[in-house]
Design a protein around this motif. Structure first.
Motif, short mmCIF file in Angstrom:
data_model
loop_
_atom_site.label_atom_id
_atom_site.label_comp_id
_atom_site.label_asym_id
_atom_site.label_seq_id
_atom_site.Cartn_x
_atom_site.Cartn_y
_atom_site.Cartn_z
N ARG A 47 45.49 39.77 35.44
CA ARG A 47 45.32 40.22 34.04
C ARG A 47 43.95 40.86 33.86
N LYS A 48 42.91 40.21 34.41
CA LYS A 48 41.54 40.74 34.25
C LYS A 48 41.37 42.06 35.02
N GLU A 86 43.06 44.78 33.03
CA GLU A 86 42.23 45.18 31.88
C GLU A 86 41.08 46.08 32.33
N PHE A 87 40.48 45.72 33.47
CA PHE A 87 39.38 46.52 34.01
C PHE A 87 39.88 47.93 34.36
N TYR A 112 40.31 38.31 41.30
CA TYR A 112 39.40 39.14 40.50
C TYR A 112 38.05 39.29 41.22
N PRO A 148 45.97 34.99 36.20
CA PRO A 148 44.86 35.31 35.28
C PRO A 148 43.94 36.40 35.87
N GLY A 149 43.73 36.35 37.19
CA GLY A 149 42.91 37.38 37.85
C GLY A 149 43.54 38.76 37.77
#
Ligand code: SF4
Ligand code: SF4
Length: 351
Positions: A191-192, A195-196, A149, A188-189
Motif C-alpha cells: 500500500r505504501k 502511494e509512493f 517498503y 501494508p508495505g
C-alpha cells in the motif's frame, strides 16, 4: 519473443532459497549443442530478446561471448547474481541492453540469504556494468525477513537501479507463515509503495517498480494471455542440452518440454491455467507463475493461501487506477510511458 539461454547449470553461490548449481546430468555445466543450431531459430524471430541464464550465466563467459559474436538478437541481457561480472569482457557488456542483478534490498537482508559481503560485491559490480550504459534491474527474492517498503525504497534510493522487481520465496522453500507476514508487513508495505508510486506520477516521474507498473500496463494496454513472464507462449528457455522449455526452472518436469533445438518446438496455445479462466483478475495476473500452478509444492491449500495474498496485492494497485487516470489527465505523465512488456526484460510482473 524472449529466449532464456542457459549457459551452464553451475552456480558459484549457494543462496538459501535456491541451493546453488543444478546437477550436471539435469543441466550440463557447458552447452552440449553447437551455437549454429540456435542461430537460425533466434535470427528468424524479428523481436528476439536473448537473456543469458543459469546456474550463474557468468560462470561460463566463453559461451556468452561466442553466442554474442555469432548470433544476432534485437536485445541481449543477463540474469546474474552479480559476483562474476569481470569474467565477461567490456566489449560484451557494451552490447548488453539489460542486466538483472540479484539483490534482496538492505545489506543485512541480502547477506543473510546470499552470503557474507554479497551486497557490497553486487553494488560495486552493478555500478561497473551501469558505466557501459546497460539498464539495470534489481531482482529481489522476498522472504519473511523482507520489509517490502524499506527494502524496495532502499534499492530505489541507491540510485543505481533503473527498475526494481521481486519474487516471493514460495516456490522451492518449506512452507512458512506467509499469511501472518502478508497481513502484518507485506500488504501494508505494498500500500505504501503504491502511494509512493502514485505521488511520483504527479511529479512527472514513473518509478519503475515492476510489480506495480506491470499491473497498470495490463489495465491500459491489454490482458496477459498467460503468465506475464511469457512462459511457453512468448518465452522459451533453451537448456545447455538443447531442450526447449516453457519455464526455465522446470528443468526436470516433462510438462515443460516444448521440443528441442534440433527438431524444433511448439508454443502453447492456451497458457492460462484452467482454474483461472473465470477469475475476474485474470487480465492483470495471467495465472501468475505457471510453474507454481503446475507444481503446487505447498499443496492445494498452500497454493490458494498465496493466491489470496496475490489477489489482495492486485486489488491494492487497481484501487489506484483513478489516480493514474488523474495524473494522465493533468498532463504530468503520458499514457504511453506506462507501457511495459515484461518479456523484453525477463521479469514476471506478479511476485
Ligand atoms: S488471481 Fe489467482 S485465480 Fe485469478 S488469474 Fe491470478 S492466479 Fe488465477
Ligand atoms: S514466473 Fe513461474 S512460469 Fe514464469 S518463468 Fe518464473 S518460474 Fe517459470
Amino acid at each position: 519473443m524472449l529466449w532464456l539461454v542457459f549457459t551452464t547449470g553451475k552456480c558459484n553461490l549457494i543462496c538459501d532459497y535456491c541451493g546453488g548449481s543444478f546437477p550436471k546430468d539435469i543441466v550440463p555445466w557447458n552447452a552440449t549443442y553447437n551455437i549454429p543450431k540456435i542461430k537460425s531459430l533466434v535470427e528468424n524471430d524479428k523481436d528476439s530478446t536473448v537473456i543469458f541464464y543459469g546456474g550463474e550465466p557468468l560462470a561460463n563467459p566463453r559461451f556468452i561471448s561466442e553466442f554474442m559474436d555469432r548470433v544476432k538478437a534485437n536485445r541481449y541481457g543477463i540474469q546474474t547474481n552479480g559476483t562474476l561480472t569481470k569474467m565477461l569482457g567490456e566489449k560484451y557488456w557494451r552490447k548488453m541492453n539489460v542486466a538483472l542483478f540479484s539483490i534482496d534490498g538492505r545489506k543485512e537482508i541480502t547477506d543473510k540469504h546470499r552470503g557474507r559481503n554479497i551486497y557490497d560485491t553486487v553494488i560495486k559490480n552493478a555500478s561497473y556494468v551501469k558505466s557501459f550504459g546497460v539498464e539495470l534491474i534489481a531482482r529481489m527474492t522476498v522472504t519473511m525477513d523482507t520489509d517490502i517498503y524499506s527494502d524496495v525504497m532502499h534499492l530505489i534510493n541507491l540510485g543505481i537501479f533503473d527498475k526494481i522487481h521481486w519474487q516471493l520465496n514460495v516456490i522451492w522453500t518449506d512452507k512458512w507463515d506467509i499469511k501472518k507476514w502478508a497481513n502484518e508487513s507485506y500488504l501494508p508495505g505494498i500500500r505504501k509503495l503504491t502511494e509512493f508510486f502514485i505521488s511520483k506520477l504527479f511529479d512527472g516521474k514513473i518509478i519503475k517498480i515492476i510489480p506495480i507498473l506491470g499491473v497498470i500496463n495490463a489495465h491500459y494496454f491489454g490482458p496477459y494471455k498467460g503468465s506475464p513472464c511469457g512462459a511457453g507462449y512468448k518465452s522459451v528457455s533453451i537448456t545447455t542440452d538443447g531442450r526447449v522449455l516453457s519455464c526455465p526452472i522446470a528443468v526436470r518436469e516433462e510438462w515443460a518440454v516444448l521440443g528441442d533445438i534440433n527438431r524444433g518446438f511448439k508454443l502453447m496455445e492456451e497458457p492460462l491455467p484452467e482454474q483461472c479462466r473465470t477469475c475476474d483478475l485474470k487480465r492483470y495476473c495471467g495465472g501468475r507463475c505457471f510453474y507454481a500452478s503446475k507444481e503446487k509444492y505447498w499443496g492445494e491449500e498452500g497454493f490458494w493461501e498465496v493466491d489470496e495474498i496475490n489477489k489482495q496485492y492486485l486489488k491494492i494497485i487497481l484501487s489506484q487506477i483513478p489516480e493514474v487516470d488523474k495524473a494522465i489527465r493533468s498532463g504530468s505523465i503520458s499514457l504511453d510511458e506506462l507501457k511495459y512488456d515484461p518479456t523484453m526484460d525477463s521479469t514476471e510482473v506478479i511476485p
